[in-house]
Structure formats: C-alpha cells, structure tokens
Design a protein around this motif. Structure first.
Motif, mmCIF file in Angstrom:
data_model
loop_
_atom_site.group_PDB
_atom_site.id
_atom_site.type_symbol
_atom_site.label_atom_id
_atom_site.label_comp_id
_atom_site.label_asym_id
_atom_site.label_seq_id
_atom_site.Cartn_x
_atom_site.Cartn_y
_atom_site.Cartn_z
ATOM 1 N N GLU A 87 -3.525 4.560 5.696
ATOM 2 C CA GLU A 87 -4.817 3.837 5.648
ATOM 3 C C GLU A 87 -5.372 4.042 4.234
ATOM 4 N N ARG A 113 -3.243 2.112 1.771
ATOM 5 C CA ARG A 113 -3.613 0.455 1.935
ATOM 6 C C ARG A 113 -4.867 0.157 1.150
ATOM 7 N N LYS A 114 -5.944 1.160 1.243
ATOM 8 C CA LYS A 114 -7.299 0.778 0.938
ATOM 9 C C LYS A 114 -6.917 0.695 -0.798
ATOM 10 N N GLU A 133 -5.506 -2.383 -2.358
ATOM 11 C CA GLU A 133 -6.278 -3.521 -2.312
ATOM 12 C C GLU A 133 -7.108 -3.657 -3.674
#
Length: 141
Positions: free
Chosen positions: A126, A129-130, A133
């Motif tokens: 997670e 992924r962040k 971004e």
C-alpha cells in the motif's frame, strides 16, 4: 546520398538528440523541487528501525551522488553546446560531447533506479502504491 548529405544528416541528428536531452533534463530538473522531502524519503521515514536509519543514510548518500552527477551533466552540456556551435564544426567532437552527456544521464538514471529497487522491497504494498501516485517519485531521491 552523397557524403555531404550524410554530414548534414549527422549534424541534424546530433542537434535533435541534444535538444531532446535538454528537454528531458529540464523537465527532470524542474520536477525535482528540493524544497520538501521526496516521496521515497517520506516512505522511508515511516519504516521501523533499523531500516529507517539505514535507508535514510542511503538516501542521503545517493542525494549527494545525484547532485554531483547533475553538476557534471551541466558541464558536459555546456561542452556539447560549444562543440555544436564551433566554427569550424567538428562532427566527431560534437558526437563525442553528446555521447558524454548521454552517458552521464544514464549514470544518473541507473543510480536512481538502483536506489528505488533497493528500497521498494522494504515497503508495504500500500505504501509503494501511494508513493508511486506522486508524479516524480521515481526521479527524486
């Protein structure tokens, strides 16, 4: 094509390559705002010890290396500009100058990618992924 045509084609190709390197370098330089921490540094700051300290030191070292490479690239780009605008024009000297800029840019890219690949396995999915971004996550140490 005659030898003269090939010479002009080489000059045009070299000029376009230099322009492309300049555009990419400028985009990277402008997107690399040092006013705040990078996405990678923010992600490392959330890790438990001892990874946070170890990887924080690694990022600091790599930042210093990246700054030195950027300084070299600026110097090499200036040399390439001089070679491309020299009179008389020496295609071999211009090609060598452009190759030096390209090689230095590859050195920077390889160092950044290696750092990312070294740190990513330590991050939870997670968090990776962040981090990704953020637009410049892979280019800022």
């Amino acid at each position: 094509m005659t030898a003269r045509s090939w010479r002009w084609a080489l000059v045009a190709s070299l000029a376009l390559n230099l322009l492309l390197l300049g555009v990419i370098g400028t985009w990277l330089w402008r997107s690399d705002s040092r006013s705040g921490p990078s996405a990678l540094a923010e992600a490392v700051a959330t890790l438990p010890e001892p990874d946070r300290t170890t990887l924080g030191h690694l990022l600091g070292q790599r930042r210093a290396e990246a700054d030195a490479i950027w300084n070299d690239m600026r110097r090499l780009r200036s040399s390439a500009n001089q070679a491309l605008s020299a009179d008389p024009y020496d295609p071999d000297k211009a090609a060598a100058a452009l190759a030096a800029v390209r090689d230095k840019f590859k050195e920077l890219r390889d160092m950044v990618e290696g750092t990312v690949l070294e740190i990513m396995p330590k991050l939870p999915a997670e968090q990776r992924r962040k981090m990704l971004e953020r637009r410049s996550a892979l280019w800022r140490l």
